[in-house]
Enzyme design. Structure first.
Site: not given
Length: 301
Positions: A26, A83, A155, A167, A216, A237-238
């Site tokens: 990102d 997105k 995030g 899983r 995550g 992402g973050s």
């Protein structure tokens, strides 16, 4: 559903196959996009705000300003993605006109249509969509998604939700492969998925499209864990630009994905990275129960 062997579908699926083993990051700016490219990312996801910022802001989260996408496309040679809101086919039309490489119909943004996802078969541009379970993944594929990713908990810098979704899909595929032919039809009905895709999944013993981890991922170890669990690649992402040393973190995550089964290299790339993003253990109320996909999201429009 259109025949999954249609030439246009095969072309989009084939393009996504070339992304296997890669990392997509990102970014909010040309500077960040260049850092991602230099680190070895195969693509960048252009956003107005990274997921950690979106979580802490009030208001509607929409698709990025097309001018930002255009600016970044001119400055990097890797794939450029963006997105759109779930169901917002006009945002997708705008991005396709920009000749973007891939569109993410994303739950990270505010939902635009509570009744329908986008009919992705109508687009030449490949789409990626999130899932939390096998039925959800196969429904998105039936709508035309060329790639699947876990939803995770974007995030947060917390990998727990992404691992749960990985899983869950893996276990459901394992269970599917243990069923007799007659039992498969009942299973397809139970998970509300097209029987042809269920049968194909059983034959392949995996999803019939490329499958990335997302939501995550914040460290090289997170990325390698996802890969060891069978993912084809990773969205970050973050975790990059909220870390103390984005350049080093970006390069280390790329290396971890490429060498996910080599503990010696994983140790090396995990050393002296500086502080990772602070992260959060709080699961957003909006997606607290997203392991059970909203029953409204069943058909494309």
């Amino acid at each position: 559903m259109e025949n999954h062997k249609d030439d246009a579908v095969l072309l989009k699926h084939g393009w996504c196959e070339m992304l296997k083993g890669g990392v997509i990051m990102d970014v909010k700016s040309v500077e960040q996009a260049k850092i991602a490219e230099e680190a070895g990312a195969i693509g960048v996801m252009v956003l107005e705000n990274i997921p950690s910022e979106l979580r802490n802001k009030e208001g509607v989260a929409r698709s990025v300003d097309p001018s930002k996408v255009e600016e970044i496309k001119k400055c990097v040679s890797i794939n450029v993605l963006a997105k759109v809101r779930i169901g917002h086919f006009v945002e997708a039309q705008i991005l396709e006109e920009l000749k973007i490489d891939m569109i993410d119909e994303s739950e990270v943004l505010t939902i635009a249509d509570e009744m329908h996802h986008i009919d992705k078969h109508k687009f030449k541009t490949p789409f990626v969509c999130g899932c939390t379970n096998l039925g959800e993944a196969l429904r998105r594929i039936s709508e035309g998604a060329s790639m699947i990713r876990t939803k995770g908990e974007a995030g947060t810098g917390n990998i727990i939700e992404a691992i749960k979704h990985i899983r869950t899909v893996n276990n459901e595929i394992k269970y599917l492969c243990s069923l007799s032919d007659s039992e498969v039809y009942h299973f397809a009905k139970k998970i509300n998925a097209p029987i042809d895709l269920v049968l194909l999944t059983k034959k392949l013993k995996r999803l019939p499209v490329v499958n990335f981890a997302a939501g995550g991922v914040a460290t090289p170890a997170d990325a390698a864990m996802c890969m060891q669990l069978g993912m084809d690649g990773v969205f970050v992402g973050s975790g990059i630009f909220e870390s103390e040393n984005p350049r080093k973190m970006a390069a280390s995550i790329v290396s971890a994905v490429s060498n996910f089964n080599n503990p010696k290299i994983l140790l090396d790339v995990s050393m002296n990275l500086g502080k990772a993003m602070c992260g959060s253990t709080r699961v957003s109320d909006k997606w607290k129960n997203k392991n059970e996909e909203h029953t409204k999201f069943l058909t494309p429009q």
